[in-house]
Design a protein around this motif. Structure first.
Motif: not given
Length: 116
Positions: A1-30
């Motif tokens: 079991m991996l213990s996730v701190s608040k900073q690690d959870a913040k990074i995971l949420i930011l990565a999720l948002v980055a994935g959403l927005s990167a795909n939205a930008l790529l889809s909008g362009l193509t």
């Protein structure tokens, strides 16, 4: 079991948002069916900048980099699935949905959410 701190959870949420927005930008362009907007570009840049600041401020240990990559892919696939539900003429959303669900279950297993 991996213990996730608040900073690690913040990074995971930011990565999720980055994935959403990167795909939205790529889809909008193509894709003609998806309208281009400036907001995915702004959110993508801000999410990557905040993740870079988190990576610079402290050492990231354990499986957090692997989970961050998986979170980015989940975000990108979630946007793809949502667009394909709204506009079914683009194509099927079966494969992105299955891959997304497998990654989510794998991440939950890595975080130890099934053992509680």
């Amino acid at each position: 079991m991996l213990s996730v701190s608040k900073q690690d959870a913040k990074i995971l949420i930011l990565a999720l948002v980055a994935g959403l927005s990167a795909n939205a930008l790529l889809s909008g362009l193509t894709m003609v069916e998806v309208e281009l907007s400036i907001f995915p570009l702004l959110s993508c840049v801000l999410a990557f900048y905040c993740m870079l600041q988190e990576y610079k401020s402290r050492a990231i240990e354990g499986d957090v980099p692997l989970l961050t990559g998986a979170s980015f892919i989940v975000g990108a696939l979630n946007y793809s699935v949502c667009i394909r539900v709204i506009k079914p003429e683009i194509g099927s959303n079966f494969f992105p949905l299955i891959v997304c669900m497998v990654l989510i279950f794998w991440m939950c297993n890595k975080l130890g959410l099934f053992k509680r």
